[in-house]
Design an enzyme around this catalytic site. Sequence first.
Site, PDB file in Angstrom:
ATOM      1  N   HIS A  76      -4.079  -9.101   3.411  1.00 46.20           N
ATOM      2  CA  HIS A  76      -5.513  -9.163   3.688  1.00 46.20           C
ATOM      3  C   HIS A  76      -5.779 -10.086   4.868  1.00 46.20           C
ATOM      4  CE1 HIS A  76      -6.695  -7.999  -0.711  1.00 46.20           C
ATOM      5  NE2 HIS A  76      -6.491  -6.945   0.051  1.00 46.20           N
ATOM      6  N   ARG A  95       0.832  -1.203   0.000  1.00 46.00           N
ATOM      7  CA  ARG A  95       0.000   0.000   0.000  1.00 46.00           C
ATOM      8  C   ARG A  95       0.872   1.260   0.000  1.00 46.00           C
ATOM      9  NH1 ARG A  95      -2.171  -3.625   3.788  1.00 46.00           N
ATOM     10  NH2 ARG A  95      -4.290  -4.357   3.307  1.00 46.00           N
ATOM     11  N   HIS A 139      -2.364   2.334  -5.987  1.00 44.95           N
ATOM     12  CA  HIS A 139      -3.190   1.136  -5.866  1.00 44.95           C
ATOM     13  C   HIS A 139      -3.324   0.398  -7.193  1.00 44.95           C
ATOM     14  CE1 HIS A 139      -4.734   0.036  -1.987  1.00 44.95           C
ATOM     15  NE2 HIS A 139      -5.774  -0.575  -2.515  1.00 44.95           N
ATOM     16  N   ARG A 148      -0.926  -2.272  -7.123  1.00 41.29           N
ATOM     17  CA  ARG A 148      -1.384  -3.320  -6.196  1.00 41.29           C
ATOM     18  C   ARG A 148      -2.366  -4.256  -6.902  1.00 41.29           C
ATOM     19  NH1 ARG A 148      -1.602  -4.290  -0.697  1.00 41.29           N
ATOM     20  NH2 ARG A 148      -3.575  -4.901   0.222  1.00 41.29           N
TER      21      ARG A 148
END
Length: 220
Positions: A163, A41, A137, A140
Amino acid sequence: MPKHILSEEEAERVLNVADVTSALGIRDRAILETFYSTGIRRTEMINLQVHDIDADRGTLMVRQGKGSRDRLIPIGDRALAWIAKYLNEVRHKIVLADDQGTLFLVVTGDAFSPRSLGLMVADYIKRSGVNKSGSCHLFRHTMATLMLENGADVRFVQVMLGHAQLTSTQVYTQVAIRALKEIHTATHPARLERREDVKKIEDSMPNRLLKRVYGKEKQS
């Protein structure tokens, strides 16, 4: 669902925009390569410390990521090479006397702000001409989708992304299967008359996906 995903070729186009003949271009290339390799991130990138990179083991430590969780993840050799070039040629020229250990620095010797890092990455994407919007992002999303397309287990991608729940990662399996669904629609026996559609899809597919689906590459 992620709105945009870069293809492998598009990701390379973005990476190659950085002017690596300049100090800041080397820094920016190292940042982009790290995003692409790890899918971390934006705040995790900002908080990276020099000692969080272990080149010998090929790992990157994310400290206090989302949910205040630490995670140790792999980072590719190419990203490590650009980080090493940045450390050897650039960082010592801009770091302040009171070195806090932050890996990536702006010209004043301070850490990036979330806004400044986001604007920097978005500018490279725009200048690449890939015609897809996004910033940190986007890399990502791209990392997760390309790894799944290339056969990575979804649980491994879950660890990479940090996650807590597998359901958060499974959204990327829906994105990764889109190309396979297009092939199924165009090549299933009930659709064999649509050969021109098959040809169009094959022509747009990268060789790695062609080889995975058909066991062949594009003919030159």
